[in-house]
Write a protein that holds these residues in place. Structure first.
Motif, PDB file in Angstrom:
ATOM      1  N   ASP A 140       1.227  -1.021   0.496  1.00 17.97           N
ATOM      2  CA  ASP A 140      -0.172   0.165  -0.283  1.00 17.97           C
ATOM      3  C   ASP A 140       0.780   1.199   0.095  1.00 17.97           C
ATOM      4  O   ASP A 140       1.296   1.889   1.089  1.00 17.97           O
ATOM      5  N   THR A 141       1.104   1.434  -1.224  1.00 25.20           N
ATOM      6  CA  THR A 141       2.494   3.065  -0.973  1.00 25.20           C
ATOM      7  C   THR A 141       1.769   4.538  -1.466  1.00 25.20           C
ATOM      8  O   THR A 141       2.389   4.816  -1.726  1.00 25.20           O
ATOM      9  N   ALA A 146       1.074   4.494   5.559  1.00 21.84           N
ATOM     10  CA  ALA A 146       0.442   2.728   5.497  1.00 21.84           C
ATOM     11  C   ALA A 146       2.214   2.002   5.868  1.00 21.84           C
ATOM     12  O   ALA A 146       1.897   0.944   6.488  1.00 21.84           O
ATOM     13  N   ILE A 147       2.946   2.077   4.965  1.00 17.40           N
ATOM     14  CA  ILE A 147       4.320   1.932   5.168  1.00 17.40           C
ATOM     15  C   ILE A 147       4.439   1.821   6.780  1.00 17.40           C
ATOM     16  O   ILE A 147       5.337   0.837   7.140  1.00 17.40           O
ATOM     17  N   PRO A 165       9.905   2.931  -1.191  1.00 19.20           N
ATOM     18  CA  PRO A 165       9.430   4.785  -1.136  1.00 19.20           C
ATOM     19  C   PRO A 165       7.433   5.120  -1.389  1.00 19.20           C
ATOM     20  O   PRO A 165       7.118   3.850  -2.041  1.00 19.20           O
ATOM     21  N   GLU A 166       6.854   5.618  -1.023  1.00 21.01           N
ATOM     22  CA  GLU A 166       5.373   5.877  -0.714  1.00 21.01           C
ATOM     23  C   GLU A 166       5.298   6.579  -2.546  1.00 21.01           C
ATOM     24  O   GLU A 166       6.004   6.993  -2.912  1.00 21.01           O
ATOM     25  N   THR A 193      -1.950  -3.828   0.289  1.00 20.76           N
ATOM     26  CA  THR A 193      -2.370  -3.769  -0.874  1.00 20.76           C
ATOM     27  C   THR A 193      -3.130  -2.093  -0.098  1.00 20.76           C
ATOM     28  O   THR A 193      -3.758  -2.192   0.054  1.00 20.76           O
ATOM     29  N   ALA A 194      -3.163  -0.823  -1.340  1.00 16.76           N
ATOM     30  CA  ALA A 194      -3.890   0.221  -1.812  1.00 16.76           C
ATOM     31  C   ALA A 194      -5.538  -0.504  -1.786  1.00 16.76           C
ATOM     32  O   ALA A 194      -5.702  -1.204  -2.673  1.00 16.76           O
ATOM     33  N   GLY A 195      -5.973   0.178  -1.006  1.00 18.31           N
ATOM     34  CA  GLY A 195      -7.176   0.028  -1.501  1.00 18.31           C
ATOM     35  C   GLY A 195      -8.246   0.958  -2.371  1.00 18.31           C
ATOM     36  O   GLY A 195      -9.415   1.672  -1.541  1.00 18.31           O
TER      37      GLY A 195
END
Ligand code: GDP
Length: 304
Positions: A140-141, A146-147, A165-166, A193-195
């Motif tokens: 989830d970048t 989030a990281i 990295p973001e 993961t990113a939602g």
């Protein structure tokens, strides 16, 4: 089990109390009884169609078998709730699938704030305790923080985290993670993961790309694509689930924040409307507040 029961107290107390209340001033079953039953079930987020179905099936059984006592009727409702849950599944369907050889990979999907990162942190601790070598992948970048949040869990659990990295490409990070897992003999890779539901096409592309990268490195992986849903959001969670099912091959549900809602009936809605099993339930914010879901235990508690 104690923690499990404590976590579900709220759901049970209110849902259970309402079901029990069906029998105050009970003079046998009539149309009002079935209306009340439907209303109680809808109020617990079982979903309209599911509530009507349960009520119809209960009515049919009561009439066919001339069931009359209060105890018998409540047993019948409990049995119906459990059977509705287990009907299309196997007994052991809260089990997660592991690779027979080499690393297993589980992808966690779901919108922001539902509890993905927290559930990964809890599961990592759980599997580590069982002797598995666990690796986390911070893919989830997109969401700020989030990281770091996953890295915090990594530290707490004593489990390494692969991160970048973001705003970087999550597929690149998952690639690094599966490479490391293969080289260093990890048993399990848990992938955050990113939602981003706002853009379904992008979400689909991103998840597809990650899956292709994983499968290229480890055939048969990912073994699980776990959709994380927040039980307190009711019908919203159901709508999210529909979109994610259209986007990727969801293999099961982690239902979080069941400790914070009186609407535990959503587990039945998920099963009946989405044909997915709830594998684990989140029952609080601490590392131990996660439990494999048992429909029998859950429903048994409703009338007790
Ligand atoms: P993500 O954006 O999906 O990764 O969500 P997070 O893991 O950051 O969780 C969002 C918030 O929900 C955090 O404050 C968590 O502590 C909280 N949370 C997650 N799971 C549970 C649960 O089962 N019960 C409760 N009460 N809170 C939870």
């Amino acid at each position: 089990v104690d923690r499990y029961n404590r976590g579900l107290e709220k759901s049970r107390r209110t849902f259970g109390q309402k079901l029990t209340a069906l029998f105050t001033n009970f003079n046998g079953v009539d149309d009002d009884f079935y209306d009340d039953l439907e209303e109680t079930l809808i109020g617990a987020d079982v979903g309209f169609d599911t509530a009507v179905q349960i009520s119809d099936e209960v009515r049919e059984e009561i009439e066919t078998n001339h069931v009359s006592g209060q105890k018998e009727i409540s047993n019948l409702i409990v049995a119906k709730l459990v059977s509705l849950y287990t009907r299309n599944g196997t007994k052991e369907d809260n089990h997660l699938v592991f690779a027979t050889e080499g690393p297993s990979v589980f992808l966690f999907v779901g919108v922001n704030g539902v509890g993905k990162t927290t559930s990964i942190g809890k599961l990592a601790a759980r599997f580590k305790k069982r002797g598995k070598k666990v690796l986390l992948a911070a893919c989830d970048t997109f969401r700020a923080g989030a990281i770091e949040q996953l890295q915090e869990w990594g530290k707490r659990d004593g489990v390494p985290v692969v991160a970048g990295p973001e705003k970087s490409d999550p597929a690149a990070i998952v690639f690094d993670a599966v490479q490391k897992a293969k080289k260093e003999d990890y048993d399990l890779v848990l992938v955050d993961t990113a939602g981003r539901l706002q853009n379904k096409v992008n979400l689909m592309k991103e998840l597809d790309k990650m899956r292709r990268v994983i499968t290229r490195e480890i055939p048969h992986a990912p073994q699980e694509i776990l959709l994380v849903l927040d039980a307190t959001t009711g019908q919203n969670a159901m709508n999210q689930a529909k979109v994610f099912q259209e986007t990727t091959d969801v293999t099961g549900i982690i239902l979080t924040k069941l400790d914070g809602t009186a609407k535990g009936g959503i587990v039945l809605a998920i099963r009946n409307q989405l044909h997915l099993s709830v594998k684990y339930v989140g029952l609080g914010e601490q590392v131990d507040d996660l439990s494999p879901f048992s429909p029998q235990e859950f429903v048994d508690g409703l009338f007790s």
